[in-house]
Design a protein around this motif. Structure first.
Motif, PDB file in Angstrom:
ATOM      1  N   GLN A 415      -7.773  -1.803   3.394  1.00  0.00           N
ATOM      2  CA  GLN A 415      -8.549  -2.343   2.276  1.00  0.00           C
ATOM      3  C   GLN A 415      -9.076  -1.221   1.384  1.00  0.00           C
ATOM      4  O   GLN A 415      -8.921  -1.248   0.160  1.00  0.00           O
ATOM      5  CB  GLN A 415      -9.746  -3.149   2.804  1.00  0.00           C
ATOM      6  CG  GLN A 415      -9.442  -4.561   3.191  1.00  0.00           C
ATOM      7  CD  GLN A 415     -10.710  -5.311   3.577  1.00  0.00           C
ATOM      8  OE1 GLN A 415     -11.822  -4.792   3.474  1.00  0.00           O
ATOM      9  NE2 GLN A 415     -10.548  -6.534   4.041  1.00  0.00           N
ATOM     10  N   LEU A 416      -9.707  -0.236   2.005  1.00  0.00           N
ATOM     11  CA  LEU A 416     -10.331   0.839   1.240  1.00  0.00           C
ATOM     12  C   LEU A 416      -9.301   1.702   0.530  1.00  0.00           C
ATOM     13  O   LEU A 416      -9.520   2.180  -0.575  1.00  0.00           O
ATOM     14  CB  LEU A 416     -11.202   1.699   2.166  1.00  0.00           C
ATOM     15  CG  LEU A 416     -12.411   0.992   2.789  1.00  0.00           C
ATOM     16  CD1 LEU A 416     -13.119   1.922   3.768  1.00  0.00           C
ATOM     17  CD2 LEU A 416     -13.369   0.524   1.704  1.00  0.00           C
ATOM     18  N   GLU A 417      -8.163   1.902   1.182  1.00  0.00           N
ATOM     19  CA  GLU A 417      -7.127   2.737   0.578  1.00  0.00           C
ATOM     20  C   GLU A 417      -6.600   2.092  -0.698  1.00  0.00           C
ATOM     21  O   GLU A 417      -6.397   2.775  -1.710  1.00  0.00           O
ATOM     22  CB  GLU A 417      -5.982   2.945   1.580  1.00  0.00           C
ATOM     23  CG  GLU A 417      -5.025   4.071   1.220  1.00  0.00           C
ATOM     24  CD  GLU A 417      -3.848   3.596   0.372  1.00  0.00           C
ATOM     25  OE1 GLU A 417      -3.189   4.447  -0.244  1.00  0.00           O
ATOM     26  OE2 GLU A 417      -3.594   2.372   0.338  1.00  0.00           O
ATOM     27  N   VAL A 418      -6.427   0.780  -0.695  1.00  0.00           N
ATOM     28  CA  VAL A 418      -5.967   0.075  -1.893  1.00  0.00           C
ATOM     29  C   VAL A 418      -7.031   0.144  -2.981  1.00  0.00           C
ATOM     30  O   VAL A 418      -6.734   0.364  -4.155  1.00  0.00           O
ATOM     31  CB  VAL A 418      -5.627  -1.391  -1.558  1.00  0.00           C
ATOM     32  CG1 VAL A 418      -5.318  -2.165  -2.825  1.00  0.00           C
ATOM     33  CG2 VAL A 418      -4.442  -1.448  -0.617  1.00  0.00           C
ATOM     34  N   MET A 419      -8.303  -0.028  -2.605  1.00  0.00           N
ATOM     35  CA  MET A 419      -9.383   0.041  -3.584  1.00  0.00           C
ATOM     36  C   MET A 419      -9.439   1.403  -4.257  1.00  0.00           C
ATOM     37  O   MET A 419      -9.691   1.528  -5.450  1.00  0.00           O
ATOM     38  CB  MET A 419     -10.729  -0.226  -2.889  1.00  0.00           C
ATOM     39  CG  MET A 419     -10.944  -1.646  -2.452  1.00  0.00           C
ATOM     40  SD  MET A 419     -12.540  -1.831  -1.623  1.00  0.00           S
ATOM     41  CE  MET A 419     -12.448  -3.536  -1.072  1.00  0.00           C
TER      42      MET A 419
END
Length: 492
Positions: A415-419
């Motif tokens: 999730q954080l990597e995409v954000m």
């Protein structure tokens, strides 16, 4: 409203009892007020992610109004399925249905920046996912073993964590302002309405009682709305224009946006249906415990699951989002002590009427994005809190801590990597086929898959379980507090 003035204790515990109309109507409206904001918020969030125009003069404005309209209409229809029933469909209990937050992290990647054109695939997923959800009614009792609090609590927590960013972006001025580099984004003028909503909501929740406490988020948004009018952030002419540009009555249109069956959408909606089905089981159990002092029957759980899925499938045909049972209304039944399903039927009729009057959606759409941000900060934070509450039921031995750690690290990391990288740059899953990439980047589905598989295949104790100390000085057997059975993901 005292329960004793409505009926005898035996009558109040009977789902088939109907209080006098002058008592039943206010109770039904009370149920609607408790869930109204949560029900229409997903439509606004998905429209924003798709890039719909938010001004009353935008060519996409009617589409946004339609999505809001369908959210109200089919929440009412799905609620009627639960209260009135059709054959085996429905629990014949006071279950309030509404648009589910749980599916938002699946829907956003499917529509991100694609406008109205993305809705055909989205609603294809809603339709098939709803049919799959209804089919789970045949086996729901036998698959619950695969979804213990360790799994459901993790998924609920991650749903909330995926959404909290949306609340902050809205409160700071909205995604369009952020994308354009506007100086107003993050200014005190933007934050002020959101903070007012948060503080009013907290004040009512902690220091008020009855309807004021139950409707705290709604009242907080109304106060923020009035503040924006007073300071000139929301011109009164905009409200009038939105009202005048909205029809007085409109029927839903089947396949308004066409229908497209995307593999990614279908898989995503079907997998999230498991979580939604377990959520409904918890809500049915909570209603029967809190309202009637008994356990839910197998027929009630099966009927509720059928209605959950069928309501979502029908909504998908007309441009509505997946529905699920709303947990805040479970608490409302326990508080009022009124178990009557016909009271909730009155609330459902009110929702249907609102859904047939686009002017209601037109007024809702004039709510400034910062005001909505204040409301969703509270709502999405409560989703995380519900997940943590469910996790408190877990026996935190080494085995469960390892399962949780691996699933959370992979899911939240994705999730954080995409954000952080954004959709136009490389991502950790860029070499996967598009379908698997979209599902993987949600973070929620990989985390759920890892947790379910590890929970099923790992032995009950690890080889070195005799040593209870865990890295950092934590102990491995904190059982935690007993979570409420009705703590769920989708709702506040």
């Amino acid at each position: 409203m005292a329960a004793s003035s409505i009926g005898t204790p035996e009558q109040l515990r009977d789902p088939n009892y109907t209080p006098a109309l002058h008592r039943a109507i206010p109770l039904g409206i009370q149920h609607v007020l408790a869930m109204f904001v949560s029900n229409v918020t997903p439509a606004i969030i998905v429209a924003g992610a798709a890039g719909f125009g938010f001004g009353s003069n935008s060519p996409d404005f009617p589409e946004l109004l339609y999505l809001i309209q369908m959210s109200m209409l089919f929440a009412g229809v799905a609620t009627l399925l639960q209260t009135l029933t059709i054959g085996p469909v429905g629990a014949a209990l006071p279950i309030v249905q509404g648009t589910s937050f749980a599916f938002i992290p699946i829907m956003i990647p499917l529509v991100a920046g694609k406008g109205v054109d993305a809705l055909a695939a989205l609603f294809g997923g809603v339709l098939i996912g709803g049919m799959f959800h209804a089919a789970l009614g045949l086996v729901i009792g036998r698959i619950r073993f695969a979804l213990p609090p360790l799994v459901t609590g993790l998924v609920v927590t991650m749903i909330g964590l995926a959404l909290v960013k949306v609340g902050i972006e809205y409160a700071a001025g909205g995604v369009p302002a952020k994308a354009s580099g506007s100086e107003s984004y993050g200014s005190m003028a933007s934050w002020a309405p959101a903070l007012i909503v948060v503080f009013v909501t907290l004040g009512l929740k902690f220091f008020a009682r009855g309807m004021l406490s139950i409707s705290a988020v709604l009242i907080g948004i109304l106060v923020g709305y009035v503040y924006c009018i007073l300071v000139g952030k929301l011109p009164f002419e905009a409200i009038v224009g939105s009202w005048e540009n909205s029809a007085a009555f409109a029927l839903p249109q089947p396949f308004k946006y066409g229908i497209e069956f995307s593999v990614a959408a279908i898989i995503g909606f079907c997998l999230m249906a498991f979580i939604s089905a377990v959520e409904t089981v918890g809500d049915v159990s909570g209603i029967c415990k809190g309202g009637a002092g008994r356990e839910a029957t197998d027929a009630e759980i099966t009927g509720a699951t059928y209605a959950d899925g069928l309501g979502s499938a029908v909504a998908g045909i007309f441009g509505g989002f997946p529905n699920t049972s709303f947990s805040q209304n479970v608490g409302l039944i326990a508080m009022t002590g009124v178990m009557s399903r016909h009271v909730v039927t009155i609330g459902a009729i009110f929702l249907i009427v609102c859904g047939l009057v686009p002017k209601v959606g037109g007024v809702i759409r004039t709510v400034p994005i910062e005001v909505l941000g204040g409301g969703v900060i509270v709502m999405f934070g409560m989703v995380v809190a519900a997940g943590v509450s469910m996790l408190s039921d877990v026996n935190w031995n080494r085995r469960n801590m390892v399962i949780f750690a691996v699933a959370l690290s992979v899911g939240l990391g994705l999730q954080l990597e995409v954000m952080n990288t954004g959709p136009t740059t490389v991502s950790a899953l860029q070499h996967l086929p598009d379908t698997l990439r979209v599902l993987g980047e949600s973070g929620i589905l990989p985390a759920a898959f890892i947790a379910i598989v590890l929970n099923l295949i790992l032995p009950e104790t690890l080889a070195d379980e005799s040593t209870e100390e865990v890295s950092g000085g934590l102990t491995g057997h904190g059982a935690g507090l007993k979570a409420k059975t009705e703590a769920t993901a989708a709702n506040v």
